[in-house]
Design a protein around this motif. Sequence first.
Motif, PDB file in Angstrom:
ATOM      1  N   THR A  69       0.860  -1.180   0.000  1.00 49.55           N
ATOM      2  CA  THR A  69       0.000   0.000   0.000  1.00 49.55           C
ATOM      3  C   THR A  69       0.896   1.230   0.000  1.00 49.55           C
ATOM      4  N   VAL A  70       0.655   2.103  -0.960  1.00 45.86           N
ATOM      5  CA  VAL A  70       1.426   3.339  -1.106  1.00 45.86           C
ATOM      6  C   VAL A  70       0.519   4.475  -0.634  1.00 45.86           C
ATOM      7  N   PRO A  71       0.777   5.036   0.546  1.00 44.48           N
ATOM      8  CA  PRO A  71      -0.157   6.018   1.104  1.00 44.48           C
ATOM      9  C   PRO A  71      -0.137   7.340   0.344  1.00 44.48           C
ATOM     10  N   LEU A  72      -1.280   7.997   0.362  1.00 45.52           N
ATOM     11  CA  LEU A  72      -1.389   9.353  -0.162  1.00 45.52           C
ATOM     12  C   LEU A  72      -1.237  10.305   1.021  1.00 45.52           C
ATOM     13  N   ASN A  73      -0.003  10.752   1.256  1.00 42.83           N
ATOM     14  CA  ASN A  73       0.223  11.723   2.322  1.00 42.83           C
ATOM     15  C   ASN A  73      -0.491  13.020   1.957  1.00 42.83           C
ATOM     16  N   GLN A  74      -1.381  13.450   2.809  1.00 44.16           N
ATOM     17  CA  GLN A  74      -2.263  14.563   2.468  1.00 44.16           C
ATOM     18  C   GLN A  74      -1.493  15.857   2.204  1.00 44.16           C
ATOM     19  N   PHE A  75      -1.981  16.577   1.195  1.00 43.75           N
ATOM     20  CA  PHE A  75      -1.427  17.890   0.877  1.00 43.75           C
ATOM     21  C   PHE A  75      -2.019  18.932   1.831  1.00 43.75           C
ATOM     22  N   SER A 113      -6.986  27.949   9.077  1.00 41.87           N
ATOM     23  CA  SER A 113      -6.558  26.575   8.800  1.00 41.87           C
ATOM     24  C   SER A 113      -6.211  26.448   7.321  1.00 41.87           C
ATOM     25  N   PHE A 114      -5.585  25.331   6.991  1.00 41.09           N
ATOM     26  CA  PHE A 114      -5.215  25.055   5.608  1.00 41.09           C
ATOM     27  C   PHE A 114      -6.165  24.018   5.007  1.00 41.09           C
ATOM     28  N   ARG A 115      -6.400  24.160   3.722  1.00 40.95           N
ATOM     29  CA  ARG A 115      -7.111  23.101   3.012  1.00 40.95           C
ATOM     30  C   ARG A 115      -6.235  21.845   3.043  1.00 40.95           C
ATOM     31  N   ALA A 168      -8.203  19.294  -4.537  1.00 42.00           N
ATOM     32  CA  ALA A 168      -9.074  19.638  -3.413  1.00 42.00           C
ATOM     33  C   ALA A 168      -8.357  20.463  -2.351  1.00 42.00           C
ATOM     34  N   ALA A 169      -7.039  20.606  -2.472  1.00 42.74           N
ATOM     35  CA  ALA A 169      -6.276  21.368  -1.480  1.00 42.74           C
ATOM     36  C   ALA A 169      -6.005  22.800  -1.929  1.00 42.74           C
ATOM     37  N   VAL A 170      -6.476  23.171  -3.126  1.00 42.45           N
ATOM     38  CA  VAL A 170      -6.202  24.515  -3.641  1.00 42.45           C
ATOM     39  C   VAL A 170      -7.506  25.225  -3.972  1.00 42.45           C
ATOM     40  N   ASP A 171      -7.403  26.534  -4.147  1.00 42.04           N
ATOM     41  CA  ASP A 171      -8.554  27.355  -4.521  1.00 42.04           C
ATOM     42  C   ASP A 171      -8.578  27.584  -6.024  1.00 42.04           C
ATOM     43  N   LEU A 172      -9.761  27.807  -6.530  1.00 45.10           N
ATOM     44  CA  LEU A 172      -9.917  28.086  -7.952  1.00 45.10           C
ATOM     45  C   LEU A 172      -9.174  29.356  -8.354  1.00 45.10           C
ATOM     46  N   ASN A 173      -9.060  30.302  -7.414  1.00 44.44           N
ATOM     47  CA  ASN A 173      -8.449  31.594  -7.725  1.00 44.44           C
ATOM     48  C   ASN A 173      -6.945  31.640  -7.460  1.00 44.44           C
ATOM     49  N   ASN A 174      -6.358  30.516  -7.040  1.00 41.14           N
ATOM     50  CA  ASN A 174      -4.911  30.508  -6.829  1.00 41.14           C
ATOM     51  C   ASN A 174      -4.172  30.836  -8.126  1.00 41.14           C
ATOM     52  N   THR A 175      -3.092  31.603  -8.015  1.00 43.49           N
ATOM     53  CA  THR A 175      -2.268  31.915  -9.180  1.00 43.49           C
ATOM     54  C   THR A 175      -1.287  30.774  -9.437  1.00 43.49           C
ATOM     55  N   VAL A 176      -0.605  30.837 -10.580  1.00 40.58           N
ATOM     56  CA  VAL A 176       0.401  29.824 -10.903  1.00 40.58           C
ATOM     57  C   VAL A 176       1.512  29.842  -9.859  1.00 40.58           C
ATOM     58  N   ASP A 177       1.932  31.027  -9.449  1.00 40.03           N
ATOM     59  CA  ASP A 177       2.982  31.125  -8.429  1.00 40.03           C
ATOM     60  C   ASP A 177       2.539  30.487  -7.117  1.00 40.03           C
ATOM     61  N   GLU A 178       1.293  30.729  -6.732  1.00 43.64           N
ATOM     62  CA  GLU A 178       0.785  30.160  -5.481  1.00 43.64           C
ATOM     63  C   GLU A 178       0.688  28.635  -5.574  1.00 43.64           C
ATOM     64  N   LEU A 179       0.257  28.143  -6.718  1.00 48.23           N
ATOM     65  CA  LEU A 179       0.164  26.689  -6.900  1.00 48.23           C
ATOM     66  C   LEU A 179       1.547  26.047  -6.840  1.00 48.23           C
ATOM     67  N   GLU A 180       2.520  26.672  -7.478  1.00 47.66           N
ATOM     68  CA  GLU A 180       3.879  26.137  -7.431  1.00 47.66           C
ATOM     69  C   GLU A 180       4.412  26.132  -6.003  1.00 47.66           C
ATOM     70  N   ILE A 189       2.936  23.174  -4.103  1.00 47.02           N
ATOM     71  CA  ILE A 189       3.575  21.913  -4.501  1.00 47.02           C
ATOM     72  C   ILE A 189       4.960  21.798  -3.875  1.00 47.02           C
ATOM     73  N   MET A 190       5.731  22.884  -3.910  1.00 49.67           N
ATOM     74  CA  MET A 190       7.086  22.856  -3.364  1.00 49.67           C
ATOM     75  C   MET A 190       7.078  22.706  -1.847  1.00 49.67           C
ATOM     76  N   ARG A 191       6.153  23.364  -1.178  1.00 48.41           N
ATOM     77  CA  ARG A 191       6.096  23.292   0.283  1.00 48.41           C
ATOM     78  C   ARG A 191       5.830  21.861   0.749  1.00 48.41           C
ATOM     79  N   ASN A 192       4.921  21.177   0.079  1.00 47.97           N
ATOM     80  CA  ASN A 192       4.633  19.789   0.449  1.00 47.97           C
ATOM     81  C   ASN A 192       5.782  18.854   0.076  1.00 47.97           C
ATOM     82  N   PHE A 193       6.481  19.181  -1.008  1.00 48.00           N
ATOM     83  CA  PHE A 193       7.660  18.397  -1.380  1.00 48.00           C
ATOM     84  C   PHE A 193       8.748  18.510  -0.312  1.00 48.00           C
TER      85      PHE A 193
END
Length: 663
Positions: free
Chosen positions: A489-495, A505-507, A514-526, A529-533
């Motif tokens: 089993t390969v777990p999905l560590n939550q974002f 709180s954080f999504r 499901a952890a991001v907002d529709l209005n997030n910018t490309v910079d915010e999305l990146e 991703i990097m923070r969770n990495f």
Amino acid sequence: MFKGIRGRSLKYGQACDRYQDKCINGAKCIDKICKCSPGFLLAPNGWCEGFDLAKAIEMNKQSVETAPPTKANRIIQTKKQNVITTTTTRAPVQQQVVTENSFPTPPSNIFGFPDRRTTKPVPKVAAVGSACRPIDICLGESVCTNGFCHCPKGYIRQNGQCISTESKHKVAKVGETCKNGEICAGGSICDYDRKRCICAAQHVAIRGICKQKSAPAFAAPGDTCSMREKCTGGATCVEGMCQCDDHHFAEDGYCRPIEARSSKVQFVNGAGLRFSSMQVPNRQRAQPCNTAECKLPNCFCSDDGRQAPGGLRPDETPQFVVLTFDDAVNGKTFPDYKKLFENDVLKNPNGCDVKATFFISHEWTNYDAVNWLVQKNMEIASNSISHESLEHENTNRWLNEMDGQRRILAKFGGAPEEQIVGIRSPQLALGGDNQFEMMSGAEFLWDNSMSANPGIHGEPFWPQTMDYQVAWDCHEESCPKSSFPGIWTVPLNQFYGSYMRQIDSFRRSSMLRAAVDLNNTVDELEEIIMRNFERSYSANRAPYVLSLNADFLQLGGQNKGMKAVQRFLNKMSANKDVYIVTIKQLIDWMKRPVPINQMKASKAVGCPITLSFNRNPSLSTCDKPNKCLYSTPSLSSQEHQFLTCLPCPTMYPWLENPAGGIV
């Protein structure tokens, strides 16, 4: 105990099913009739025997020249006025009639077979409704009664077949009427203006199956390829026949792995996939990890679930990024995948191309696109047929959804069945012990459905085998309770995603969208991703599973997610201790872990990556796939369609009919 339909041993001329029956005496099941292969003819002894036409004709000439005169070809001498006149009488020559679909019948014994002719009547093949003798073979499941081939009680005649009166819908072939609600077969659909079953535009019907006009002629395993037909299903053309290699056998229209012959899973007409035995193992309840007993390569766990295999320290452990994509592959999602992988720009530190794992569900998937992914050596995994939650379903439903989709991916997408070894449950809804019991019986190796919450600053969890309890909290009712040795089993560590000020709180979610907002910018999305990495990279180097889907990649209708992912992957590709891999590659490395300084020699991520092999290079890609259309009144959508490089099936593949062959 459930058993598949027992195959029959049939003689030349008898109706056959090439996936279940066996033609004897050298015959092959061709066009649903036991026939002799190209280059063979039926000998008087009932066997299909090879012949050399030129040699046979020469032998026949010699036999004619040396034969004694017969009554039909004798010399008559008459004496008239001291002149001897010699005349020859010949038997009248009977003109042979050659039809469009036949060849001239060779003279008797031209091929040198022993002449064993007998007056015993020879059985003939008769269609449903045709006249017959007791010794004749009636087609379409009919039987010879009172001189005619009739359907047995409880069956009706339809399209040359006897079908059960309990069938929900009548079936019509291409060109036949559908005015009474008949279901169109062979990849056709009902034209409600003309009330006829028609193929898609630029398609024609060949033997009742819709086919792209400019596409090559296809032949399934076991069919003839003597006219340069392209063999499908992993077969290759050998001596005029489409044949599977020594490691595969023909079943359901494609080459299946030879190990499937001894599989616990059987297909039963009208009932779908079933386990051959109803006996469920008496499984023990899973216990906490016992590292003294659990040893690689077959078992792995740790007390807290956060330790790397092989006792590697974080600074000597490679950081794995596992790139995964979810749901159907079609015109909405496929362009994004081509943009990422078409030019093989992304490389790992060992120089190998970056690969990903695709969890593919059936409904709305185009299998020509799946075939493209297979040719790119991506890992293909099952995400079910219907994509409905299976949380409270039994083992048999799980089997038909997951193994059924594996067979669909193999038959219509060209993915080697034996290499589809992983699943992700639809909608990430776990199925408890029933899910993992199915995986064990159907020989799936790994699952990627279970959510784990390490905390926003906590160390993520490593994959483990299900021999022991999972190390993370699993509070859902549908969490597995028993021990399932050898299944990973390969777990999905939550974002942890967008910050919500109103609740401080954080999504948080297992799927990135499901952890991001529709209005997030490309910079915010990146940044997300990097923070969770970094939560993995700066700590215990647990694999970073990036779970993506079209909703994230195309966020806001501006491909913001795609741009953020591309930025992230470009950074990772430049990092010498980060490897972007598939789940199967990750597990292969975990079974035999090596430190970073030995990664270039690791077979788990070595070049070339052979996640799949192309048994038939001629079918590598297709520019003009077949468009298969179907009426599906019993499903949520009244009509379905898909594209495939292979021939359209008779019916729309679905639960209990993954090959699409049942009418």
